[in-house]
Design a protein around this motif. Sequence first.
Motif, PDB file in Angstrom:
ATOM      1  N   SER A 263       3.462   7.256  -3.952  1.00 56.64           N
ATOM      2  CA  SER A 263       2.671   8.448  -3.614  1.00 56.64           C
ATOM      3  C   SER A 263       1.174   8.149  -3.680  1.00 56.64           C
ATOM      4  CB  SER A 263       3.006   9.605  -4.550  1.00 56.64           C
ATOM      5  OG  SER A 263       4.339   9.996  -4.385  1.00 56.64           O
ATOM      6  N   LEU A 264       0.761   7.405  -4.683  1.00 59.09           N
ATOM      7  CA  LEU A 264      -0.652   7.035  -4.799  1.00 59.09           C
ATOM      8  C   LEU A 264      -1.080   6.117  -3.660  1.00 59.09           C
ATOM      9  CD1 LEU A 264      -0.958   6.416  -8.629  1.00 59.09           C
ATOM     10  CD2 LEU A 264      -2.155   8.161  -7.305  1.00 59.09           C
ATOM     11  N   GLN A 265      -0.212   5.176  -3.316  1.00 56.61           N
ATOM     12  CA  GLN A 265      -0.541   4.267  -2.221  1.00 56.61           C
ATOM     13  C   GLN A 265      -0.701   5.032  -0.911  1.00 56.61           C
ATOM     14  OE1 GLN A 265       2.838   1.682  -3.151  1.00 56.61           O
ATOM     15  NE2 GLN A 265       1.418  -0.043  -3.326  1.00 56.61           N
ATOM     16  N   LEU A 266       0.173   5.991  -0.671  1.00 57.34           N
ATOM     17  CA  LEU A 266       0.069   6.808   0.545  1.00 57.34           C
ATOM     18  C   LEU A 266      -1.172   7.695   0.514  1.00 57.34           C
ATOM     19  CD1 LEU A 266       3.827   7.743   1.017  1.00 57.34           C
ATOM     20  CD2 LEU A 266       2.469   6.150   2.416  1.00 57.34           C
ATOM     21  N   ALA A 267      -1.479   8.255  -0.652  1.00 57.45           N
ATOM     22  CA  ALA A 267      -2.678   9.089  -0.786  1.00 57.45           C
ATOM     23  C   ALA A 267      -3.929   8.250  -0.557  1.00 57.45           C
ATOM     24  CB  ALA A 267      -2.717   9.748  -2.159  1.00 57.45           C
ATOM     25  N   PHE A 268      -3.915   7.019  -1.033  1.00 51.92           N
ATOM     26  CA  PHE A 268      -5.046   6.120  -0.814  1.00 51.92           C
ATOM     27  C   PHE A 268      -5.218   5.864   0.675  1.00 51.92           C
ATOM     28  CE2 PHE A 268      -7.139   2.115  -0.155  1.00 51.92           C
ATOM     29  CZ  PHE A 268      -8.142   2.086  -1.111  1.00 51.92           C
TER      30      PHE A 268
ATOM     31  N   ILE B  16     -11.483   3.595   6.375  1.00 46.14           N
ATOM     32  CA  ILE B  16     -11.165   2.313   7.007  1.00 46.14           C
ATOM     33  C   ILE B  16      -9.761   1.921   6.566  1.00 46.14           C
ATOM     34  CG2 ILE B  16     -11.808  -0.107   7.221  1.00 46.14           C
ATOM     35  CD1 ILE B  16     -14.668   0.804   6.386  1.00 46.14           C
ATOM     36  N   GLU B  17      -8.837   1.889   7.499  1.00 44.29           N
ATOM     37  CA  GLU B  17      -7.440   1.605   7.156  1.00 44.29           C
ATOM     38  C   GLU B  17      -7.239   0.131   6.842  1.00 44.29           C
ATOM     39  OE1 GLU B  17      -4.299   3.041   9.594  1.00 44.29           O
ATOM     40  OE2 GLU B  17      -5.381   4.886  10.081  1.00 44.29           O
ATOM     41  N   ASP B  18      -6.474  -0.113   5.782  1.00 42.45           N
ATOM     42  CA  ASP B  18      -6.042  -1.470   5.475  1.00 42.45           C
ATOM     43  C   ASP B  18      -4.891  -1.809   6.398  1.00 42.45           C
ATOM     44  OD1 ASP B  18      -7.726  -1.951   3.212  1.00 42.45           O
ATOM     45  OD2 ASP B  18      -6.404  -0.712   1.984  1.00 42.45           O
ATOM     46  N   PRO B  19      -4.774  -3.069   6.811  1.00 44.44           N
ATOM     47  CA  PRO B  19      -3.591  -3.447   7.582  1.00 44.44           C
ATOM     48  C   PRO B  19      -2.334  -3.218   6.741  1.00 44.44           C
ATOM     49  CG  PRO B  19      -5.242  -5.208   7.592  1.00 44.44           C
ATOM     50  CD  PRO B  19      -5.701  -4.160   6.627  1.00 44.44           C
ATOM     51  N   ILE B  20      -1.230  -2.897   7.402  1.00 45.61           N
ATOM     52  CA  ILE B  20       0.032  -2.684   6.690  1.00 45.61           C
ATOM     53  C   ILE B  20       0.341  -3.936   5.863  1.00 45.61           C
ATOM     54  CG2 ILE B  20       2.513  -2.276   6.947  1.00 45.61           C
ATOM     55  CD1 ILE B  20       0.791   0.127   7.720  1.00 45.61           C
ATOM     56  N   GLY B  21       0.630  -3.735   4.601  1.00 44.22           N
ATOM     57  CA  GLY B  21       0.909  -4.840   3.689  1.00 44.22           C
ATOM     58  C   GLY B  21      -0.305  -5.323   2.923  1.00 44.22           C
ATOM     59  N   SER B  22      -1.483  -4.819   3.256  1.00 48.97           N
ATOM     60  CA  SER B  22      -2.717  -5.239   2.575  1.00 48.97           C
ATOM     61  C   SER B  22      -3.358  -4.121   1.772  1.00 48.97           C
ATOM     62  CB  SER B  22      -3.731  -5.750   3.599  1.00 48.97           C
ATOM     63  OG  SER B  22      -3.243  -6.879   4.258  1.00 48.97           O
ATOM     64  N   GLY B  23      -2.702  -2.977   1.685  1.00 53.34           N
ATOM     65  CA  GLY B  23      -3.235  -1.869   0.908  1.00 53.34           C
ATOM     66  C   GLY B  23      -3.135  -2.151  -0.577  1.00 53.34           C
ATOM     67  N   PRO B  24      -3.689  -1.270  -1.392  1.00 55.83           N
ATOM     68  CA  PRO B  24      -3.651  -1.495  -2.838  1.00 55.83           C
ATOM     69  C   PRO B  24      -2.220  -1.556  -3.362  1.00 55.83           C
ATOM     70  CG  PRO B  24      -4.423   0.718  -2.348  1.00 55.83           C
ATOM     71  CD  PRO B  24      -4.323  -0.009  -1.051  1.00 55.83           C
ATOM     72  N   GLY B  25      -1.937  -2.593  -4.104  1.00 61.29           N
ATOM     73  CA  GLY B  25      -0.629  -2.760  -4.724  1.00 61.29           C
ATOM     74  C   GLY B  25       0.445  -3.317  -3.814  1.00 61.29           C
TER      75      GLY B  25
ATOM     76  N   LYS C 229       0.659  -6.054  -2.372  1.00 61.14           N
ATOM     77  CA  LYS C 229       0.939  -7.469  -2.694  1.00 61.14           C
ATOM     78  C   LYS C 229       2.187  -7.559  -3.570  1.00 61.14           C
ATOM     79  CE  LYS C 229      -1.248 -11.304  -5.161  1.00 61.14           C
ATOM     80  NZ  LYS C 229      -2.483 -11.728  -5.825  1.00 61.14           N
ATOM     81  N   TRP C 230       2.386  -6.553  -4.427  1.00 64.36           N
ATOM     82  CA  TRP C 230       3.523  -6.566  -5.355  1.00 64.36           C
ATOM     83  C   TRP C 230       4.671  -5.690  -4.906  1.00 64.36           C
ATOM     84  CZ3 TRP C 230      -1.556  -6.478  -7.002  1.00 64.36           C
ATOM     85  CH2 TRP C 230      -1.978  -7.631  -7.679  1.00 64.36           C
ATOM     86  N   THR C 231       4.366  -4.653  -4.134  1.00 63.78           N
ATOM     87  CA  THR C 231       5.442  -3.712  -3.752  1.00 63.78           C
ATOM     88  C   THR C 231       5.965  -3.924  -2.351  1.00 63.78           C
ATOM     89  OG1 THR C 231       3.875  -2.081  -2.864  1.00 63.78           O
ATOM     90  CG2 THR C 231       4.429  -1.921  -5.213  1.00 63.78           C
ATOM     91  N   GLY C 232       5.220  -4.651  -1.541  1.00 66.86           N
ATOM     92  CA  GLY C 232       5.549  -4.744  -0.127  1.00 66.86           C
ATOM     93  C   GLY C 232       4.872  -3.617   0.618  1.00 66.86           C
ATOM     94  N   PRO C 233       4.980  -3.641   1.955  1.00 58.59           N
ATOM     95  CA  PRO C 233       4.297  -2.628   2.776  1.00 58.59           C
ATOM     96  C   PRO C 233       4.734  -1.202   2.457  1.00 58.59           C
ATOM     97  CG  PRO C 233       5.165  -4.405   4.144  1.00 58.59           C
ATOM     98  CD  PRO C 233       5.698  -4.612   2.766  1.00 58.59           C
ATOM     99  N   VAL C 234       3.766  -0.307   2.459  1.00 58.87           N
ATOM    100  CA  VAL C 234       4.031   1.112   2.239  1.00 58.87           C
ATOM    101  C   VAL C 234       3.547   1.850   3.477  1.00 58.87           C
ATOM    102  CG1 VAL C 234       3.469   3.128   0.829  1.00 58.87           C
ATOM    103  CG2 VAL C 234       3.771   0.903  -0.250  1.00 58.87           C
ATOM    104  N   THR C 235       4.466   2.567   4.112  1.00 54.45           N
ATOM    105  CA  THR C 235       4.079   3.322   5.321  1.00 54.45           C
ATOM    106  C   THR C 235       4.583   4.750   5.209  1.00 54.45           C
ATOM    107  OG1 THR C 235       6.057   2.532   6.445  1.00 54.45           O
ATOM    108  CG2 THR C 235       4.004   1.349   6.835  1.00 54.45           C
TER     109      THR C 235
END
Length: 139
Positions: free
Chosen positions: A111-116, A122-131, A133-139
């Motif tokens: 939920s935090l990753q999606l809120a971020f 400026i959108e991070d590329p899928i898989g490069s958002g916060p966290g 690296k450890w959780t995998g892509p969040v969409t």
Amino acid sequence: MDTIRDGDDDLRAGQLAADADRQARWEAQERAAAAASRDIADVPAVEVITTAAVHLMSAAAVKVGLADDPDTELDLDEARKLINALAGLITAAAPEISDMHARSLRDGLRSLQLAFREASVIEDPIGSGPGEKWTGPVT
């Protein structure tokens, strides 16, 4: 001459009182630290881990703008750091804290990753958002 001695005596008395006060505060702090050490020994590791995760989660939520005053509290740079730390903690601790605890923490993290992602201009590329690296892509 007597006024100088009286002044010196008053100064020494004041210093002695300050020293006694400082000693009393130090002793009280020592007792509190000893009590806290005994208390923490009684707390299960899963509780310490989940409490740390909840603190990180709460701080990240505020920095992402999910609190009362998002205009003044929004700080995505700080949020990114907190979410990264949270993702690392949850990923590393998941095998130790049971699926029941890890599942709810992962849900909060997602939920935090999606809120971020939503709050970021400026959108991070899928898989490069916060966290991610450890959780995998969040969409």
